[in-house]
Design an enzyme around this catalytic site. Structure first.
Site, PDB file in Angstrom:
ATOM      1  N   HIS A  71     -75.551 -20.763  26.479  1.00 16.24           N
ATOM      2  CA  HIS A  71     -75.111 -22.110  26.826  1.00 16.24           C
ATOM      3  C   HIS A  71     -75.952 -23.146  26.067  1.00 16.24           C
ATOM      4  O   HIS A  71     -77.176 -23.152  26.167  1.00 16.24           O
ATOM      5  CB  HIS A  71     -75.266 -22.278  28.339  1.00 16.24           C
ATOM      6  CG  HIS A  71     -74.673 -23.535  28.878  1.00 16.24           C
ATOM      7  ND1 HIS A  71     -75.404 -24.689  29.022  1.00 16.24           N
ATOM      8  CD2 HIS A  71     -73.426 -23.824  29.311  1.00 16.24           C
ATOM      9  CE1 HIS A  71     -74.626 -25.636  29.536  1.00 16.24           C
ATOM     10  NE2 HIS A  71     -73.420 -25.131  29.718  1.00 16.24           N
ATOM     11  N   CYS A  97     -71.758 -34.391  34.076  1.00 16.82           N
ATOM     12  CA  CYS A  97     -73.101 -34.416  33.498  1.00 16.82           C
ATOM     13  C   CYS A  97     -73.247 -35.400  32.343  1.00 16.82           C
ATOM     14  O   CYS A  97     -74.265 -36.065  32.208  1.00 16.82           O
ATOM     15  CB  CYS A  97     -73.471 -33.016  33.034  1.00 16.82           C
ATOM     16  SG  CYS A  97     -72.182 -32.212  32.068  1.00 16.82           S
ATOM     17  N   CYS A  98     -72.220 -35.491  31.489  1.00 23.89           N
ATOM     18  CA  CYS A  98     -72.392 -36.189  30.204  1.00 23.89           C
ATOM     19  C   CYS A  98     -72.581 -37.708  30.296  1.00 23.89           C
ATOM     20  O   CYS A  98     -73.471 -38.239  29.627  1.00 23.89           O
ATOM     21  CB  CYS A  98     -71.237 -35.877  29.271  1.00 23.89           C
ATOM     22  SG  CYS A  98     -71.046 -34.128  28.897  1.00 23.89           S
ATOM     23  N   GLU A 115     -69.245 -22.676  26.894  1.00 25.79           N
ATOM     24  CA  GLU A 115     -70.017 -23.848  26.458  1.00 25.79           C
ATOM     25  C   GLU A 115     -71.217 -23.417  25.625  1.00 25.79           C
ATOM     26  O   GLU A 115     -72.332 -23.919  25.807  1.00 25.79           O
ATOM     27  CB  GLU A 115     -70.482 -24.657  27.674  1.00 25.79           C
ATOM     28  CG  GLU A 115     -69.366 -25.006  28.643  1.00 25.79           C
ATOM     29  CD  GLU A 115     -69.788 -25.957  29.744  1.00 25.79           C
ATOM     30  OE1 GLU A 115     -70.964 -25.961  30.115  1.00 25.79           O
ATOM     31  OE2 GLU A 115     -68.918 -26.725  30.217  1.00 25.79           O
TER      32      GLU A 115
HETATM   33 ZN   LIG Z   1     -72.490 -32.723  29.902  1.00 29.09          ZN
END
Ligand SMILES: [Zn+2]
Length: 655
Positions: A276, A412-413, A328
């Site tokens: 990841h 998250c981003c 990912e």
């Molecule tokens: Zn993220």
């Protein structure tokens, strides 16, 4: 402390960190000492502060992320909503907002943070445990967190959440001087350090983050236990973990794959980036931290090997990493698909966090070159120009389906990007030792600013003027207290020389043209040329600097063609365009509705021009494509701001 006004306190806190027995030889100049006032970044930071941060705070309210803490605090009934790691969206936006408070006072924002922190405090269990997904109803914890504390570390994210809590706490403490969140973090970290270690649970976090966060907490408090636990957690990776039973959810079988979480071998034996991508970036950043703070050469060498592997075989031209969407994760050597590129925004943020640390470790400009590539392309594309929609994935090609959205179930981003951008003033300069003079000021990122830098006992005011990244003329005026013998190290980016990246993964397909030019001019004197003697990526100018001395740097910025290593099959027969640090893309909207069928032969000349009316002002590149068709390319970061459509970074050279 009570009588010190807040503004002074901020300076004190940033200026006088805890003295550590060992540290990086080089230090970033703190964000509070640098004011960005240019035409490119200043408006973007304003959007980040006034649009992006409030937007995310509101989304966290609207999507139940705040309600989870209200439930854990006993203020609301009902079960935990969403994913167990959603708490980090609160922590990350507190971190971003704290940096913004350090730069621009905002009483309403400050009060909002106080309210959130109060909720977090009330969500914390007596012994420091802080994990609403369990605390709300310990008999019926949220999916994936396990029937007992810590036993599902493969996928529970308990330690991952804790890490983001510590980062937020340190940022909030340093920005405001308030210990409210810091004390919560310390209580939790003390529990973590009691629980994990040689005499405790033998397990590691299924998602790295706690390691670099414990180092930050050590830096803020001076408590060596935090560094020790960080070091242990990094060293523990790859060993048997008797206290880490398999994660039982078959839909997330990858959590049990040790390579997925960089746990396939001890870190000191690792030489290939696997698994990841975000997890990997956070681990490698922590490896650099621990290498510097414990003087561990084996960790430093591991970080060097992993870095060379990434830049040689696994790096997108945009600085993005993570080729495979299903997990990912990193792919095989040269596996860099464009349409399916995963390149999560968080992985770009992590890549920058890692490269900043690699620079502090080695003092080599190649890490800042990569930092810059990631920042201007991989990170910046993650948010719309308006600041309120986001990409999670950042492909280098689109068939028209990709679109930024307001928020994500796994969000998250956006806040990760917001906290990265907000730290930018602290990434412009760094200060390091110089064996013969008072020290070295590293000019790392070329951004218009005024700054107040301390070198030895001397303060140096700096005024930097530039239109970068649109042109490469940079002027840096120095105003030292009195005069001073020190060195100014100017980064000469690799893109202005012979290669775009420090490997053979990408190369220029045309000639560099004019070399960079450096000169220094004193008041009432002629400018003097400085020889272009580049060592470790820098031209170093040492002299007895006097007030008004001005450095002029000219980095010629022709639009240049880049081709990829033959192993990168997805880029075969294709060319990309870069100008300065910016990677370019063609979009359908500028090219008669289609971009994927464009053919730009090697013989076509590339013209660049500034278009103030387009995309908040961008330098565009145009020319004649195959079939007499005109084409227009825009900076990659600005794509997808005029609706959906085709887009491509790698353009065919032959029909
Ligand atoms: Zn993220």
């Amino acid at each position: 402390m009570r009588s010190i006004p807040a503004a002074v306190l901020v300076t004190l806190l940033f200026a006088a960190p805890v003295a550590l027995p060992r540290d990086y030889a080089i230090h970033a100049v703190p964000m509070t000492a640098v004011t960005i006032d240019d035409g490119f970044w200043a408006p973007k930071l304003e959007v980040n502060r006034t649009v992006t941060i409030p937007h995310i705070l509101k989304e966290n309210d609207d999507t139940g992320r705040v309600a989870n803490f209200e439930r854990a605090a006993g203020k609301k009934t009902g079960a935990y909503e969403g994913r167990r790691f959603n708490d980090t969206d609160i922590y990350k936006i507190i971190e971003a907002a704290s940096y913004s408070l350090a730069l621009v006072p905002d009483p309403r924002l400050s009060t909002r943070l106080d309210e959130l922190i109060q909720l977090i405090a009330e969500s914390q269990e007596k012994d420091g445990y802080l994990f609403p997904a369990r605390t709300i109803d310990p008999q019926h914890p949220a999916p994936g967190v396990g029937p007992e504390r810590w036993i599902y570390e493969n996928g529970s994210h308990e330690l991952y959440n804790a890490g983001h809590l510590y980062e937020a706490a340190v940022a909030h403490f340093e920005a405001t001087g308030k210990r409210t969140l810091l004390d919560i973090a310390i209580k939790n970290a003390d529990l973590v350090c009691r629980t994990f270690g040689p005499n405790g649970r033998h397990a590691v976090s299924g998602h790295e983050e706690i390691e670099l966060a414990l180092v930050k907490l050590y830096r803020a408090t001076g408590n060596a236990t935090y560094l020790k636990t960080a070091e242990w957690l990094v060293a523990e990776r790859g060993k048997p973990h008797p206290d880490m039973p398999p994660y039982p959810d078959k839909a997330f079988e990858m959590y049990n794959d040790r390579a997925y979480k960089q746990d396939q071998a001890p870190v000191v034996e690792q030489d290939r980036a696997v698994g990841h991508a975000v997890r990997a970036m956070y681990l490698y950043a922590a490896v650099a931290d621990v290498a510097a703070l414990t003087d561990n050469d084996a960790f430093a060498r591991a970080a060097d090997r992993l870095w060379q592997d990434v830049v040689s075989k696994r790096l997108y031209l945009t600085g993005g990493v993570g080729a495979r969407g299903t997990t990912e994760s990193f792919g095989d050597d040269y596996e860099l698909p464009n349409l399916r590129a995963y390149t999560e925004t968080c992985a770009s943020v992590g890549n920058d966090l890692w490269n900043q640390r690699m620079f502090l470790l080695h003092g080599d400009g190649k890490y800042i070159d990569l930092f810059e590539r990631v920042l201007y392309n991989g990170v910046l594309a993650g948010v719309s120009l308006a600041g309120n929609t986001f990409f999670y994935q950042n492909p280098l090609e689109s068939n028209g389906r990709a679109k930024r959205t307001e928020y994500f179930e796994v969000a998250c981003c956006p806040a990760n990007l917001a906290r990265m951008l907000e730290q930018l003033p602290g990434l412009v300069y760094a200060v390091g030792p110089d064996t013969r003079a008072a020290g070295t000021i590293y000019a790392n990122l070329y951004i218009g600013n005024h700054a107040d830098v301390k070198i030895g006992d001397r303060r140096v005011k700096i005024v930097e003027d530039t239109r970068y990244p649109w042109d490469g003329d940079v002027s840096i005026r120095l105003e030292p207290e009195g005069s001073g013998d020190f060195t100014v190290a100017l980064r000469i980016p690799e893109w202005s020389r012979d290669r775009p990246v420090p490997s053979d993964l990408y190369r220029f397909a045309d000639n560099a043209g004019e070399p960079p030019v450096v000169s220094v001019r004193s008041r009432n004197a002629e400018a003097q040329r400085v020889p272009l003697d580049i060592r470790d990526g820098y031209v170093r100018i040492r002299r007895n600097w006097k007030g008004g001395d001005t450095i002029h740097l000219t980095l010629p910025m022709p639009a240049r063609r880049i081709v990829a290593h033959a192993g990168a099959k997805d880029d075969e027969g294709r060319v990309a365009i870069q100008r300065g640090p910016l990677v370019y893309a063609v979009e359908g909207v500028d090219n008669g509705g289609h971009a994927l069928d464009l053919v730009i032969p090697r013989s076509a000349s590339l013209r660049s021009a500034f278009r103030a009316d387009l995309l908040n002002g961008v330098e565009v590149i145009s020319g004649q494509a195959e079939g007499g068709r005109a084409f227009l390319a825009i900076p990659y970061y600005a794509w997808n701001n005029r609706g959906q459509g085709e887009m491509s970074v790698w353009i065919k050279e032959k029909p």
